[in-house]
Design a protein around this motif. Structure first.
Motif, PDB file in Angstrom:
ATOM      1  N   UNK A   1     -65.992 -24.188   4.260  1.00 29.97           N
ATOM      2  CA  UNK A   1     -64.822 -23.979   3.735  1.00 29.97           C
ATOM      3  C   UNK A   1     -64.044 -25.012   3.919  1.00 29.97           C
ATOM      4  N   UNK A   2     -63.093 -25.429   2.673  1.00 29.03           N
ATOM      5  CA  UNK A   2     -62.378 -26.651   2.571  1.00 29.03           C
ATOM      6  C   UNK A   2     -60.963 -26.044   2.110  1.00 29.03           C
ATOM      7  N   UNK A   3     -60.038 -26.407   3.049  1.00 29.86           N
ATOM      8  CA  UNK A   3     -58.788 -26.382   2.750  1.00 29.86           C
ATOM      9  C   UNK A   3     -58.081 -27.546   1.946  1.00 29.86           C
ATOM     10  N   UNK A   4     -57.318 -27.015   0.819  1.00 27.43           N
ATOM     11  CA  UNK A   4     -56.856 -27.864   0.043  1.00 27.43           C
ATOM     12  C   UNK A   4     -55.328 -27.280  -0.507  1.00 27.43           C
TER      13      UNK A   4
ATOM     14  N   UNK B   1     -61.458 -22.944  -0.418  1.00 28.01           N
ATOM     15  CA  UNK B   1     -62.627 -22.462  -1.244  1.00 28.01           C
ATOM     16  C   UNK B   1     -63.792 -22.663  -0.481  1.00 28.01           C
ATOM     17  N   UNK B   2     -64.802 -21.859  -0.635  1.00 32.12           N
ATOM     18  CA  UNK B   2     -66.273 -22.339  -0.336  1.00 32.12           C
ATOM     19  C   UNK B   2     -66.822 -23.457  -0.977  1.00 32.12           C
TER      20      UNK B   2
ATOM     21  N   UNK C   1     -69.685 -36.402   0.679  1.00 37.26           N
ATOM     22  CA  UNK C   1     -69.359 -36.185  -0.669  1.00 37.26           C
ATOM     23  C   UNK C   1     -69.728 -35.007  -1.462  1.00 37.26           C
ATOM     24  N   UNK C   2     -70.711 -34.365  -0.740  1.00 33.94           N
ATOM     25  CA  UNK C   2     -71.391 -33.160  -1.472  1.00 33.94           C
ATOM     26  C   UNK C   2     -70.029 -32.017  -1.222  1.00 33.94           C
ATOM     27  N   UNK C   3     -69.302 -32.324  -0.236  1.00 32.10           N
ATOM     28  CA  UNK C   3     -68.204 -31.342   0.047  1.00 32.10           C
ATOM     29  C   UNK C   3     -67.374 -31.409  -0.961  1.00 32.10           C
TER      30      UNK C   3
ATOM     31  N   UNK D   1     -64.428 -29.782  -6.226  1.00 30.63           N
ATOM     32  CA  UNK D   1     -64.190 -29.991  -7.598  1.00 30.63           C
ATOM     33  C   UNK D   1     -64.726 -28.772  -8.445  1.00 30.63           C
ATOM     34  N   UNK D   2     -66.035 -28.348  -7.885  1.00 31.58           N
ATOM     35  CA  UNK D   2     -66.625 -27.271  -8.767  1.00 31.58           C
ATOM     36  C   UNK D   2     -65.839 -25.857  -8.541  1.00 31.58           C
ATOM     37  N   UNK D   3     -65.399 -25.901  -7.401  1.00 35.22           N
ATOM     38  CA  UNK D   3     -64.567 -24.343  -7.107  1.00 35.22           C
ATOM     39  C   UNK D   3     -63.401 -24.554  -7.934  1.00 35.22           C
TER      40      UNK D   3
END
Length: 296
Positions: free
Chosen positions: A10-13, A4-5, A97-99, A104-106
């Motif tokens: 970009x964060x891999x989860x 997700x952005x 932390x903002x990442x 969570x928002x995404x």
């Protein structure tokens, strides 16, 4: 797994369990990847009624690498800090932390239990302080508050922490085994075969020593959160091992003492171990007891 952005990167989860269960966000430590939260452990936490989310921090795994920041000289940073100079790292725990909030928002998650180990605990504490309405509870595992008065790592732990890892695959795997042999506790069986396989998997998935250096710069320049933690309202669980040579047990006690109403769990013989075997069944039980009290 997905991507997700979040917060401009970009964060891999990866997730486990039912999305309508209370969310449990797992934040890994220095140079760690989401696979460091063992898959069996994640399934066990999901089976206990959590929607488990593990992810790669920036500069690790398959998430964005902050290459434009360059590679910091860690020894120069340490020397400058010892002279009392102010250092501007490539990014801070506030950025990380903002990442996580962006993740969570995404995922359309309003609130979550935030569980971090080592550097991940530092990020989790920062989240709880900066975004209190998004945090159901805080779980801080062998971490610290950033208080400069806390005891430093034992010399052998600090030495290997500051040693650049080899670039060649087999040598890098052996270095990883040596690292966790050094920082693991003596109170639980040591699974070197599993560790060797895991180090190989991590190397093949993503090898980014420059990213690890940038994360380490964030650790060395972190704020002292201890004064702010005294106003933290979220229920908190602090877990630490008596044999941790990297983040000493006094750091866990200091964290618990700073947070009103927190519960401190000290595990005899536990060091700074990866989430596999050892004391982790005890840690799972403590997490489940904690989150279920909050959710009930």
């Amino acid at each position: 797994m997905g991507k997700v952005n979040a917060n401009g990167i970009q964060i891999e989860y990866e997730t486990f369990g039912e999305p309508d269960s209370p969310a449990l966000l797992l934040i890994i430590g220095l140079a760690g990847q989401l696979i460091d939260w063992d898959e069996k452990l994640c399934h066990q936490l999901a089976q206990k009624g959590h929607y488990v989310i593990r992810f790669d921090n920036r500069d690790a795994g398959l998430s964005s690498k902050i290459e434009e920041a360059g590679e910091p000289d860690i020894m120069k940073i340490i020397e400058a800090l010892m002279r009392g100079e102010t250092i501007n790292p490539p990014y801070t725990f506030e950025d990380m932390a903002a990442d996580t909030i962006g993740l969570l928002d995404a995922l359309s998650i309003e609130k979550a239990h935030i569980c971090g180990m080592s550097m991940g605990g530092m990020i989790a504490q920062t989240m709880a302080l900066n975004y209190p309405k998004r945090v159901l509870s805080l779980i801080s595992i062998y971490s610290n508050t950033g208080d400069p008065e806390e005891p430093q790592p034992k010399p052998e732990a600090m030495q290997i922490l500051l040693t650049p890892p080899p670039t060649e695959r087999e040598a890098n795997i052996e270095f990883g085994v040596k690292l966790f042999t050094t920082i693991s506790g003596t109170g639980f069986p040591y699974d070197e075969e599993w560790l060797r396989r895991h180090m190989a998997q991590a190397y093949d998935r993503s090898y980014c020593p420059q990213g690890a250096a940038r994360q380490l710069a964030a650790i060395f320049t972190q704020k002292n959160r201890k004064p702010a933690l005294k106003s933290l309202a979220a229920p908190a669980l602090v877990i630490h091992g008596t044999d941790d040579p990297l983040v000493r047990v006094e750091c866990g006690k200091n964290t618990a003492a700073a947070i009103p109403g927190s519960k401190l769990v000290i595990i005899k013989g536990m060091g700074h171990d990866l989430p596999h075997g050892g004391a982790w069944p005890q840690i799972i039980d403590a997490i489940v007891e904690h989150t279920h009290k909050v959710d009930s």
